[in-house]
Structures are given as C-alpha cells and as structure tokens.
Motif scaffolding. Structure first.
Motif, PDB file in Angstrom:
ATOM      1  N   ARG A 134      -8.318  21.648 -18.636  1.00 28.26           N
ATOM      2  CA  ARG A 134      -8.773  21.532 -17.255  1.00 28.26           C
ATOM      3  C   ARG A 134      -7.827  22.287 -16.316  1.00 28.26           C
ATOM      4  O   ARG A 134      -6.608  22.284 -16.506  1.00 28.26           O
ATOM      5  CB  ARG A 134      -8.861  20.064 -16.816  1.00 28.26           C
ATOM      6  CG  ARG A 134     -10.024  19.298 -17.437  1.00 28.26           C
ATOM      7  CD  ARG A 134      -9.990  17.820 -17.084  1.00 28.26           C
ATOM      8  NE  ARG A 134     -11.218  17.134 -17.469  1.00 28.26           N
ATOM      9  CZ  ARG A 134     -11.502  16.742 -18.683  1.00 28.26           C
ATOM     10  NH1 ARG A 134     -10.636  16.961 -19.660  1.00 28.26           N
ATOM     11  NH2 ARG A 134     -12.658  16.134 -18.947  1.00 28.26           N
ATOM     12  N   ARG A 181      -7.955  24.007 -11.961  1.00 31.90           N
ATOM     13  CA  ARG A 181      -8.672  24.455 -10.769  1.00 31.90           C
ATOM     14  C   ARG A 181      -8.583  25.976 -10.719  1.00 31.90           C
ATOM     15  O   ARG A 181      -7.487  26.547 -10.788  1.00 31.90           O
ATOM     16  CB  ARG A 181      -8.061  23.855  -9.501  1.00 31.90           C
ATOM     17  CG  ARG A 181      -8.727  24.331  -8.207  1.00 31.90           C
ATOM     18  CD  ARG A 181      -8.015  23.769  -6.984  1.00 31.90           C
ATOM     19  NE  ARG A 181      -8.528  24.343  -5.748  1.00 31.90           N
ATOM     20  CZ  ARG A 181      -9.545  23.852  -5.052  1.00 31.90           C
ATOM     21  NH1 ARG A 181     -10.148  22.744  -5.479  1.00 31.90           N
ATOM     22  NH2 ARG A 181      -9.963  24.420  -3.935  1.00 31.90           N
ATOM     23  N   GLY A 239     -11.222  21.387 -11.511  1.00 31.79           N
ATOM     24  CA  GLY A 239     -10.287  20.783 -12.453  1.00 31.79           C
ATOM     25  C   GLY A 239     -10.705  19.444 -13.011  1.00 31.79           C
ATOM     26  O   GLY A 239      -9.947  18.852 -13.799  1.00 31.79           O
ATOM     27  N   ASP A 240     -11.886  18.943 -12.637  1.00 36.11           N
ATOM     28  CA  ASP A 240     -12.300  17.643 -13.156  1.00 36.11           C
ATOM     29  C   ASP A 240     -13.318  17.761 -14.281  1.00 36.11           C
ATOM     30  O   ASP A 240     -13.906  16.761 -14.695  1.00 36.11           O
ATOM     31  CB  ASP A 240     -12.864  16.776 -12.028  1.00 36.11           C
ATOM     32  CG  ASP A 240     -14.098  17.386 -11.372  1.00 36.11           C
ATOM     33  OD1 ASP A 240     -14.487  18.515 -11.770  1.00 36.11           O
ATOM     34  OD2 ASP A 240     -14.655  16.753 -10.453  1.00 36.11           O
ATOM     35  N   ARG A 277      -4.429  21.305 -14.666  1.00 33.84           N
ATOM     36  CA  ARG A 277      -4.497  19.898 -14.273  1.00 33.84           C
ATOM     37  C   ARG A 277      -3.750  18.989 -15.235  1.00 33.84           C
ATOM     38  O   ARG A 277      -3.414  17.859 -14.881  1.00 33.84           O
ATOM     39  CB  ARG A 277      -5.958  19.466 -14.173  1.00 33.84           C
ATOM     40  CG  ARG A 277      -6.719  20.053 -13.006  1.00 33.84           C
ATOM     41  CD  ARG A 277      -6.083  19.714 -11.681  1.00 33.84           C
ATOM     42  NE  ARG A 277      -6.959  20.007 -10.558  1.00 33.84           N
ATOM     43  CZ  ARG A 277      -6.577  20.000  -9.293  1.00 33.84           C
ATOM     44  NH1 ARG A 277      -5.315  19.727  -8.994  1.00 33.84           N
ATOM     45  NH2 ARG A 277      -7.434  20.269  -8.327  1.00 33.84           N
ATOM     46  N   GLU A 278      -3.507  19.471 -16.448  1.00 28.19           N
ATOM     47  CA  GLU A 278      -2.833  18.633 -17.435  1.00 28.19           C
ATOM     48  C   GLU A 278      -2.203  19.517 -18.503  1.00 28.19           C
ATOM     49  O   GLU A 278      -2.825  20.432 -19.017  1.00 28.19           O
ATOM     50  CB  GLU A 278      -3.824  17.657 -18.085  1.00 28.19           C
ATOM     51  CG  GLU A 278      -5.068  18.332 -18.631  1.00 28.19           C
ATOM     52  CD  GLU A 278      -6.138  17.355 -19.056  1.00 28.19           C
ATOM     53  OE1 GLU A 278      -6.962  17.728 -19.913  1.00 28.19           O
ATOM     54  OE2 GLU A 278      -6.137  16.231 -18.533  1.00 28.19           O
TER      55      GLU A 278
END
Length: 343
Positions: free
Chosen positions: A227, A229, A240-241, A310-311
């Motif tokens: 993930r 953005r 990013g979700d 994001r991770e």
C-alpha cells in the motif's frame, strides 16, 4: 577538430566504499537506497559485478580507433570514483561566470562518450552532471528557464557494451534508437546533433532516465500486495487504503509493462511529462454471483509524482537498480535537461 573523452566506469570502489557519496561506480548503491544492478546483463568475462574492468573493452577500443581515424584527439578514462568522474566532467565546463556558478560550455570542443554495461552506469554519470551544474536554490540565476532547476546539460554519446540489450531485453539506448556499433557511435559524436530529452530528478538527490517500477514478489514469483499513496500533480491514483500489485513511473518505456499487463500507455522521453500507473486488484462478481479478481490499471500524466509507503518497505527498480522505499519520495520532470548525440 574535437577532443573526445571515452569514459568507462570501473568495478573497483574508492576508499569510501563506493563511487563516492554512497553511489557505486557501476550503478550499484546510490542515495535513493538502491542496491545492485538487476538488469539481467550479468558480468562479462574479466569484469566484476557486471561492471567494466580496468582494461578497455573491445567496443571502447573500436570506437577510439574510429574517432582517431577521423582526426579526433581521444582520451580513454576508466573512473573508479565520483572524483574521477567529476574530473572528466570538468572538461565540459564553460568560461567563468560573473555569478561564480559552474556552467557547461555550450560551444565547447570536448565531447563525451559514456561506455555503459547497464542503464545504471549511464545514470551514475548523469547524476554527477546534475550535481556539478545544478545551482543551489539560493543561487538560482536569472537566465535559468522557469520550468527548470538546472541548465542544459552537455550532450553525451552512449556506447553500449552489451549487444544483447538491443534485442528483446532493451536498454535505454535501444529504446531511444541510438547506435550500438562503435563506428556509428563515433559518427554520431563527430557529425551528429544533440537530441534533448527529459530528466527526472528526485528529492533524494538522484536522477531517473528511463523509469521506476515499484512492487514485490514472493519466492515463487507471485506478486505481493502493498500500500502507498501515489499522487501525480493534483491527481491521486490511490490514497493508500487499497492493495497494489505494482506502480510504474516512466520517462521512457522500460517499465511500460509487467508480464502481460500494460502499465504505461505511451511514455515519451521528450514530452515534458512523466506517466504514472498503478495496478490495483479489484474483486468483481459475475452475472452468476461468482467472485473474481481483475486488475484495474489507473494512469495519469504530469510534471511531478510522489509515492508515500503506508506500511513497511516497498522494493523498486529505478533505471535497473534495486532499492527500497521507506518514506515519501517525489520525482519531477526537468524538460529537455539532458541530451544524446544522434546522426
């Protein structure tokens, strides 16, 4: 007549553990966190890590002979560090300016040929050119174009050392239609004209000539979800979700497709824009209510792109060099900033 420098990057490293500033001479690790060249060319006999050794390669000698036969004064240099690359590039400097900036000589009689075993090697030289000639923001001169942060870089000729990369596994020289034969490269240097191309700079201090591909796969080669953005100018391709399988940003077309999926529709290295695509797996239902996954490719074009993981870490290839993205990185286009000699 011209003075021509034939520059090859050595496999040796300087005392700092790289080609200065953490960048390997042969396009290995750089300030973006890149690792080693994974373009698939592999080492050639007498070379280390796929880089040129200290002895001039046969194409380099053939190009030097062709240039000398035409009356050019030829200097062959094998650079083992950033400092040695910079010493070559200093020969392209122009006259001293009143503002004290180091600037390329637009009317110089010295021309540069870069012998490359990979796109990462060419990028290493262009990165040093940018560092040499890009002024600090506080010293931006009035004669610099509004849409640029650096002047027109001196044109370079590209001498590919791996003939196989002109075929199915295309390097940047093949994509641009540049000559691969040493005699043809010599003719481009002496008789050609500059073809100006866009350059991607990033906020990590590096440059991109071809493009970058983000994504990861497991040991079996199956793509892994991640993930981030991804934003192009004011267009958000993903916030990013949702899971991604790949993200590509292209100046040229080296990362236009992944397996049988077309990511970039029409990357153009001279249109003043970067094309960006993300591949998103989407679950859909058939008319009978069965679920299946299809790949949705979203694209956008613009002057700048940012990627924010994001991770964890996001692996990527940038001009064929591996790296891991751990924080936000932004790229922007410098229209027509670099050039190659073409007939």
């Amino acid at each position: 007549m011209y003075d021509v420098v034939l520059l090859t990057l050595s496999a040796e490293r300087d005392a700092s553990g790289g080609c200065g500033s953490g960048e390997a001479c042969c396009g290995g690790a750089d300030a973006t966190g890149a690792g080693v060249d994974r373009t698939g060319t592999g080492p050639t006999p007498g070379d280390a890590d796929g880089c040129a050794g200290d002895r001039p390669r046969v194409p380099v000698l053939a190009c030097a002979d062709a240039l000398t036969a035409r009356g050019a004064r030829v200097q062959m240099v094998t650079a083992r560090s950033d400092a040695e690359i910079d010493a070559v590039l200093a020969q392209l400097d122009g006259p001293t300016r009143p503002d004290g900036l180091t600037w390329p000589d637009a009317d110089g009689k010295t021309r540069l040929v870069v012998a490359t075993a990979s796109d990462g090697q060419l990028r290493a030289v262009l990165r040093r050119l940018v560092r040499r000639y890009a002024p600090a923001p506080s010293r931006r001169p009035a004669d610099l174009r509004d849409n640029r942060t650096l002047p027109d870089l001196p044109p370079v000729a590209v001498l590919p050392l791996d003939p196989a990369r002109g075929g199915a596994q295309r390097d940047l020289a093949a994509q641009l239609g540049l000559p691969r034969d040493p005699a043809a490269v010599a003719a481009a240097v002496l008789d050609g004209t500059p073809r100006r191309l866009d350059l991607l700079r990033n906020d990590g201090g590096s440059v991109t000539l071809d493009g970058a591909l983000f994504g990861a796969a497991d040991d079996a080669g199956r793509p892994l979800h991640w993930r981030a953005r991804v934003e192009v100018d004011n267009t958000v391709l993903t916030n990013g979700d949702e899971p991604l399988l790949a993200c590509a940003l292209g100046n040229a077309g080296g990362y236009a497709s992944l397996d049988d999926v077309t990511l970039l529709a029409a990357p153009d290295p001279a249109d003043g824009q970067v094309e960006v695509a993300v591949a998103v797996p989407v679950v859909v239902r058939s008319a009978w209510g069965r679920k299946r996954v299809r790949l949705e490719v979203r694209r956008a074009r613009g002057r700048a792109v940012s990627v924010l993981p994001r991770e964890g870490k996001v692996p990527y290839l940038d001009d064929g060099v591996e790296g891991e993205l751990t924080r936000k990185r932004s790229w922007w286009v410098e229209p027509g900033a670099w050039a190659v000699w073409v007939v």
